[in-house]
Design an enzyme around this catalytic site. Structure first.
Site, PDB file in Angstrom:
ATOM      1  N   CYS A 166       0.826  -1.188   0.000  1.00 30.06           N
ATOM      2  CA  CYS A 166       0.000   0.000   0.000  1.00 30.06           C
ATOM      3  C   CYS A 166       0.873   1.256   0.000  1.00 30.06           C
ATOM      4  CB  CYS A 166      -0.982   0.082   1.168  1.00 30.06           C
ATOM      5  SG  CYS A 166      -2.142  -1.276   1.207  1.00 30.06           S
TER       6      CYS A 166
ATOM      7  N   ARG B  96       4.335  -0.192  -4.527  1.00 29.24           N
ATOM      8  CA  ARG B  96       4.018  -0.721  -3.198  1.00 29.24           C
ATOM      9  C   ARG B  96       2.758  -1.579  -3.187  1.00 29.24           C
ATOM     10  NH1 ARG B  96       6.764   1.821   0.885  1.00 29.24           N
ATOM     11  NH2 ARG B  96       5.201   1.106   2.346  1.00 29.24           N
TER      12      ARG B  96
ATOM     13  N   TRP C 213      -2.374  -2.964  -1.774  1.00 26.09           N
ATOM     14  CA  TRP C 213      -2.027  -4.372  -1.854  1.00 26.09           C
ATOM     15  C   TRP C 213      -2.989  -5.057  -0.883  1.00 26.09           C
ATOM     16  CZ3 TRP C 213      -0.115  -8.339   1.331  1.00 26.09           C
ATOM     17  CH2 TRP C 213       0.395  -9.452   0.653  1.00 26.09           C
TER      18      TRP C 213
ATOM     19  N   ASN D  42      -2.276   1.861   5.449  1.00 23.54           N
ATOM     20  CA  ASN D  42      -1.320   0.837   5.045  1.00 23.54           C
ATOM     21  C   ASN D  42      -1.025   0.005   6.288  1.00 23.54           C
ATOM     22  OD1 ASN D  42       0.929  -0.610   4.084  1.00 23.54           O
ATOM     23  ND2 ASN D  42       2.332   1.037   4.602  1.00 23.54           N
ATOM     24  N   GLY D  43      -1.186  -1.325   6.202  1.00 23.76           N
ATOM     25  CA  GLY D  43      -0.905  -2.181   7.361  1.00 23.76           C
ATOM     26  C   GLY D  43      -2.076  -3.094   7.644  1.00 23.76           C
TER      27      GLY D  43
ATOM     28  N   GLU E 287      18.945 -17.135  -5.823  1.00 24.16           N
ATOM     29  CA  GLU E 287      18.498 -15.813  -6.269  1.00 24.16           C
ATOM     30  C   GLU E 287      18.026 -15.864  -7.730  1.00 24.16           C
ATOM     31  OE1 GLU E 287      17.609 -13.182  -4.993  1.00 24.16           O
ATOM     32  OE2 GLU E 287      17.807 -11.614  -6.484  1.00 24.16           O
TER      33      GLU E 287
ATOM     34  N   LYS F  49      14.210 -14.892  -8.898  1.00 23.26           N
ATOM     35  CA  LYS F  49      13.927 -13.882  -9.929  1.00 23.26           C
ATOM     36  C   LYS F  49      13.005 -14.466 -11.000  1.00 23.26           C
ATOM     37  CE  LYS F  49      14.814 -10.770  -8.499  1.00 23.26           C
ATOM     38  NZ  LYS F  49      15.545 -10.636  -7.254  1.00 23.26           N
TER      39      LYS F  49
ATOM     40  N   GLU G 175       9.340 -14.979  -9.621  1.00 22.70           N
ATOM     41  CA  GLU G 175       8.511 -13.791  -9.392  1.00 22.70           C
ATOM     42  C   GLU G 175       8.217 -13.018 -10.667  1.00 22.70           C
ATOM     43  OE1 GLU G 175      11.942 -10.876  -7.441  1.00 22.70           O
ATOM     44  OE2 GLU G 175       9.893 -10.659  -6.781  1.00 22.70           O
TER      45      GLU G 175
ATOM     46  N   HIS H 210      20.980 -36.385  -4.086  1.00 25.36           N
ATOM     47  CA  HIS H 210      20.203 -36.822  -2.917  1.00 25.36           C
ATOM     48  C   HIS H 210      18.703 -36.653  -3.135  1.00 25.36           C
ATOM     49  CE1 HIS H 210      23.905 -37.382  -0.709  1.00 25.36           C
ATOM     50  NE2 HIS H 210      24.293 -36.174  -1.095  1.00 25.36           N
TER      51      HIS H 210
ATOM     52  N   LYS I  35       6.358  -4.275  -3.341  1.00 25.51           N
ATOM     53  CA  LYS I  35       7.780  -4.031  -3.097  1.00 25.51           C
ATOM     54  C   LYS I  35       8.129  -4.091  -1.608  1.00 25.51           C
ATOM     55  CE  LYS I  35      11.886  -2.603  -4.434  1.00 25.51           C
ATOM     56  NZ  LYS I  35      12.721  -3.604  -5.121  1.00 25.51           N
TER      57      LYS I  35
END
Ligand code: M6R
Length: 606
Positions: A2, A27, A76, A102-103, A481, A485, A488, A504, A601
């Site tokens: 948000c 965001r 979000w 936001n939250g 990493e 990438k 996402e 294994h 983000k």
């Protein structure tokens, strides 16, 4: 998670509010909405739409209401799906008070029951709507004083929040509050701003104020008052924003992510300025590094991968044990931590709730906290004993690239510093590695000059059902990493494995044509042959192998060359083609590169 913006001044408010939302859309992009005070004492002007900000913008067309103050939100979703009704702002039943948030409000169910019993009518499924009704009642009981009402309401809330509210009885006034979520004030000339991030107002002012926990801010075009929840007036810390508006613009690139990939040489060089000879006492603060018995690195996602590389460097160069912890798991297992533990939270945003909570747990048990962060004045560095700021500049794309590169640099600098103060490395070694680190910006530039063929190569495995990444030593976190990438951005199944672990179990995943990206250790490393054998093992089972390394691997189907470096520093170089592959794959599959689905983000909820 948000984005929030508020404007009050002489200009028509819609334009600075929309501009702020455009810069904060990274965001969250499930819905967007704006409330403006057009008529004093009348109903507020409100527009909100599900989906990206562009949906709201098309609805607005050329509208530009005659209002000089307003608030805007980009969401979000947490409580309630991404619908028009759940979009913020939310209004009280008079239609004169608007609130954005936001939250997460943890006690929203009990508040809603209480408010419904009092006759309030709810229109959405959100946790936020309870707050606007509560604020409406509190304002009435405080004789119309919105700031006093906000203080009373905040004391009744559990959870995390940044809140902004306006009331049509007081055009030009915006009241905000924060707890565990970000809020900064932009101080302009005859105009003031409130926002989740300075990017929202950077085109208007570089002068900002930091707000602390449980503080309430009350602004007009010419006044700013900050108080605690008891109403005591506080003096917030002022700071100047060091980057300019162009840093938060695409600058001719089709996507922020591509721009940020290409900014890596500069980001690394900026992070090294003044630090190659050692970390200053100003950075270390009062932390006694000699007395530590253990290091615990806590982080999430990409920052966690930087921490994993840090473990290799710190254990080798500083000879101290290191645990790397997923922040979301850390505090819930109540780990043993004491005053001899050095905790290093790594966070680009400085607002990641999981990392913040893990760090608070460690601190409350006596640990010393030395943060690595990219965002000046954010909560994690504010609550740490010391901070090493990375200088990546604003990272707008949701997928982290240049922040990761600079987090790696921070890890090397801390490892070398610890090695030095603990007498674990010689000055000769320090100088030798320091020189290699100083060469990294040029070497990353060289990698970037050779990535063009990756465009065509990526398209060869565009329809694969799964892509595997292999690495050993620091190549292993690099593989993790690379897989993150690709997941996402390309929405493809991707997994990173340690080369030696394949046999294994994971080797069963290899089928005819499975793409395997192998991060080869540097060719002079003792592990090179071991990794070459792991490549043979997957090739023998039908994999198409793409090798990244400083020498061509004969058994690979494709080779991507990077310059030779000290083996511990190789992730800084090897990750670049992985970022480009993920970027190109997202483009090839028609995905939204900068705003991948379901993500945001800054993850300011647990
Ligand atoms: O702001 P932070 O560095 O604390 O964020 C941590 C993760 O959420 C972040 O690195 C995330 O994994 C990235 N989007 C990955 O590209």
């Amino acid at each position: 998670m948000c984005g929030i913006v508020g404007y009050t001044g002489k200009a028509l408010a819609l334009s600075p509010v929309l501009e702020g939302l455009r810069r904060l859309e990274y965001r969250g992009y499930d819905s967007a909405g704006i409330a403006l005070v057009v008529t004093e004492g009348g109903p507020l002007w409100v527009e909100k739409r599900a989906g990206k900000l562009s949906n709201l913008e098309s609805t607005l067309g050329a509208t530009n209401p005659d209002a000089n103050s307003g608030i805007g939100h980009t969401r979000w979703a947490t409580h309630g799906g991404p619908t028009d009704l759940n979009a913020h702002p939310h209004l009280d039943n008079d239609g004169k008070l608007a609130l954005i948030h936001n939250g997460i409000i943890e006690n929203y169910v009990e508040l809603r029951e209480l408010l419904e019993a009092r006759g309030h009518i709810f229109k959405s499924e959100t946790d936020t709507e309870s707050v606007v009704h509560l604020l409406s009642d509190a304002r009435k009981s405080h004789g119309g004083d919105l700031a006093a009402a906000m203080r009373e309401v905040c004391a009744q809330l559990r959870g995390s929040f940044t809140l902004l509210a306006i009331h049509s009885d007081e055009p030009g006034r915006i009241v905000g509050a924060r707890r565990n979520s970000p809020l900064v004030v932009g101080v302009g000339d005859g105009e003031n701003f409130l926002a989740s991030d300075v990017a929202a107002f950077i085109a208007h002012t570089k002068h900002a104020l930091e707000l602390g926990q449980d503080e309430v801010v009350d602004i007009t075009a010419t006044t700013i008052t900050v108080t605690d929840l008891a109403g005591n007036v506080l003096t917030p810390r002022e700071f100047e924003i060091m980057w300019d508006a162009s840093a938060a613009e695409r600058g001719g690139y089709p996507h922020f992510m591509l721009k940020e990939i290409y900014e890596q040489p500069k980001a690394i060089a900026d992070t090294l300025i003044g630090r190659t000879a050692g970390l200053s006492a100003e950075i270390i603060g009062g932390i006694d590094l000699e007395g530590i018995s253990k290091v615990v690195i806590i982080a999430c996602g990409t920052a966690y991968h930087a921490g994993l590389v840090g473990k290799y460097a710190i254990e080798k160069w500083a000879n101290v044990p290191v645990d790397v912890e997923l922040a979301s798991e850390y505090r819930y297992r109540e780990p043993s931590v004491d005053a001899s533990t050095l905790v290093i939270p790594i966070s680009q945003s400085g607002e990641t709730m999981d990392t913040l909570m893990a760090m608070r747990y460690a601190r409350s048990h006596g640990a010393r906290v030395f943060a690595v962060c990219n965002t000046n004045g954010s909560t994690i560095p504010r609550e740490s004993d010391a901070v090493l700021y990375t200088h990546a500049g604003p990272e707008i794309a949701v997928a982290s690239t240049k922040a990761f590169a600079t987090q790696l640099i921070a890890m090397y600098l801390i490892a070398l510093h610890l090695g030095r103060v603990r007498g674990a490395i010689t000055e000769e070694f320090y100088a030798e590695i320091g020189a290699e680190i100083a060469d990294l910006p040029d070497k990353v530039e060289q990698v970037l000059e050779t990535v063009e063929p990756l465009r065509a190569l990526t398209r060869e495995f565009k329809d694969s059902s799964s892509v595997l990444f292999l690495g050993r030593h620091v190549g292993y976190p690099t593989a993790l990493e690379g897989a993150l990438k690709l997941k996402e951005l390309a929405y493809m199944h991707a997994e990173g494995f340690a080369g030696g672990e394949l046999k294994h179990g994971p080797i069963a995943l290899i089928d005819q044509g499975t793409p395997v990206i192998a991060i080869m250790p540097t060719s002079n490393s003792a592990l090179y042959e071991k990794m070459a054998s792991n490549v043979q093992e997957v090739k023998a089972r039908g994999a198409v192998v793409i090798a990244i390394g400083d020498a061509d691997l004969a058994s690979a189907t494709h080779n991507i060359r990077i310059p030779t470096s000290h083996d511990f520093l190789q992730p800084v170089l090897a990750v670049v083609p992985l970022q480009v592959i993920a970027y190109e794959m997202a483009v090839a599959r028609g995905n939204d590169v900068d705003q991948p689905r379901n993500l945001a983000k800054s993850v300011t909820v647990e």
